[in-house]
Design an enzyme around this catalytic site. Sequence first.
Site, mmCIF file in Angstrom:
data_model
loop_
_atom_site.group_PDB
_atom_site.id
_atom_site.type_symbol
_atom_site.label_atom_id
_atom_site.label_comp_id
_atom_site.label_asym_id
_atom_site.label_seq_id
_atom_site.Cartn_x
_atom_site.Cartn_y
_atom_site.Cartn_z
ATOM 1 N N ARG A 142 -49.432 58.031 -25.117
ATOM 2 C CA ARG A 142 -50.210 59.038 -25.859
ATOM 3 C C ARG A 142 -49.991 60.415 -25.231
ATOM 4 O O ARG A 142 -50.101 61.436 -25.882
ATOM 5 C CB ARG A 142 -51.704 58.665 -25.885
ATOM 6 N N TYR B 219 -50.988 74.111 -48.492
ATOM 7 C CA TYR B 219 -50.853 72.672 -48.703
ATOM 8 C C TYR B 219 -52.262 72.099 -48.947
ATOM 9 O O TYR B 219 -53.209 72.480 -48.257
ATOM 10 C CB TYR B 219 -50.212 72.044 -47.459
ATOM 11 N N ASP C 224 -47.050 77.554 -40.774
ATOM 12 C CA ASP C 224 -46.570 76.251 -41.218
ATOM 13 C C ASP C 224 -45.168 76.496 -41.770
ATOM 14 O O ASP C 224 -44.997 77.101 -42.828
ATOM 15 C CB ASP C 224 -47.521 75.688 -42.292
ATOM 16 N N LYS D 72 -40.960 65.934 -43.873
ATOM 17 C CA LYS D 72 -40.164 66.567 -44.927
ATOM 18 C C LYS D 72 -38.715 66.797 -44.478
ATOM 19 O O LYS D 72 -38.055 65.864 -44.118
ATOM 20 C CB LYS D 72 -40.860 67.855 -45.368
HETATM 21 C C1 LIG Z 1 -46.608 67.636 -46.304
HETATM 22 C C2 LIG Z 1 -47.096 68.899 -45.779
HETATM 23 C C3 LIG Z 1 -48.124 68.951 -44.820
HETATM 24 C C4 LIG Z 1 -48.828 67.707 -44.329
HETATM 25 O O1 LIG Z 1 -47.952 66.879 -43.628
HETATM 26 P P1 LIG Z 1 -48.133 65.282 -43.514
HETATM 27 O O2 LIG Z 1 -46.921 64.898 -42.696
HETATM 28 O O3 LIG Z 1 -48.140 64.715 -44.892
HETATM 29 O O4 LIG Z 1 -49.405 65.040 -42.796
HETATM 30 C C5 LIG Z 1 -48.505 70.176 -44.337
HETATM 31 N N1 LIG Z 1 -47.949 71.313 -44.767
HETATM 32 C C6 LIG Z 1 -46.968 71.308 -45.698
HETATM 33 C C7 LIG Z 1 -46.385 72.606 -46.138
HETATM 34 C C8 LIG Z 1 -46.512 70.112 -46.236
HETATM 35 O O5 LIG Z 1 -45.566 70.121 -47.173
#
Ligand SMILES: *Cc1c(COP(=O)(O)O)cnc(C)c1O
Length: 401
Positions: free
Chosen positions: A60, A118, A192, A217
Amino acid sequence: MDKNFIPEGWSSIAVHGGQEPESNHAHQTPIYASSTFVFDTAEQGMRRFSGEEKGFIYSRWGNPTIDAAEKKIVALEAFGTSLELKGLLHSSGMAAISTLLLAVLKPGEKLLTHFGLYGGTNELMNRVLTDLQISSLIVDLRDLQLAEEHLKNNKDIRLIYLETPANPTIQCVDIEALCSLAKKYDCKVAVDNTFATPYLQQPFKLGADFVMHSTTKFLNGHGTAIGGILIGKDDTYFKERIIKFHRLLGGNSNAFDAFLLIQGIKTLELRMERHCHNAMEVARFLEKHSLVAKVNYAGLPSHPDHAVAMKQMRHPGPMLSFELKNGLSGGIAFMNKLKMCVRTVSLGTVDTLLSHPASMTHFGVPKPEREKYGITDGLIRMNVGIENIGDIIHDLEQALS
Ligand SMILES: *Cc1c(COP(=O)(O)O)cnc(C)c1O
């Protein structure tokens, strides 16, 4: 890679970055499926816990496979700079965002953000943070004057939270301009960077304090694992506050997902080049189509944020959306006719993905509510994949007919 060799190309770092010599000379970073690590002596355990000796203790807190993935992504975010960054891999993008927001903000403080976040992030701010007396001001941050007014009138704003480009209309905000405003009002900036990846955009170069990704992604790229990363400057604040929260909230990743992520990142440059090339072709095709009312793609001069995107991004990205003239029924009919492109939510994989928010993700949201965010009845969201561009356009063309 020899320690004395300093690679200068982005792809060399994507391929070799973060990989440490391994005792069995494995070519690929092994999956260290071990929850704990053994001490030779009690004294060694003491040195590890006190931080006097480097080494792993408990997964962890850190694990060799996770460490390699973190170092690779950090090297890419720091590419071309002398910044010393530190990354913490998480079990999901949402876990990385949660660690950040809970570590940085205290009750009574506020964050300033742009609309079109998001969905999960938006809900986290509106349901979880509100219970902790942390409020979020959602403003059109493309208007810098408006952003400054809010900072001036709300001295308790401690964080500017950005997501650029963002869904569903691919709006982009000016990272550099907002970072200099933040400095003036003594607050931090988090970006982000999921849609852009460090190949297309490097927020730290523009003054950001933190960068997060949903590694689910484009970084993973193949849709095989959920994950996230939180990156910051390797300073006392990060060590004492961010790492503490990461360890205590427990949103750590695991060796297998980290392994998949490492494999994916090696081809990130190749994939992004192809994704972006195809997206531009698709945008041009759609813009000319008689059944398409509007195309939202940051690479088109018709997009309102085209100039900002071109200023801070290498290419305008793989994501776009478009509006069909015949609304809800048109959207449903189009989605049902697709033959190669995939009907699904999410993004970031090598295959072309399409979703119709009005009938899928936002089906339960009242129309006036979703239209505030640009989600009209005929809006289609698209992650343009790396397939042959002729085949992608052929599939869209037959589905539109
Ligand atoms: C998918 C996504 C998230 C969340 O990510 P997870 O891996 O699904 O928890 C946050 N910000 C953006 C821009 C995303 O496309």
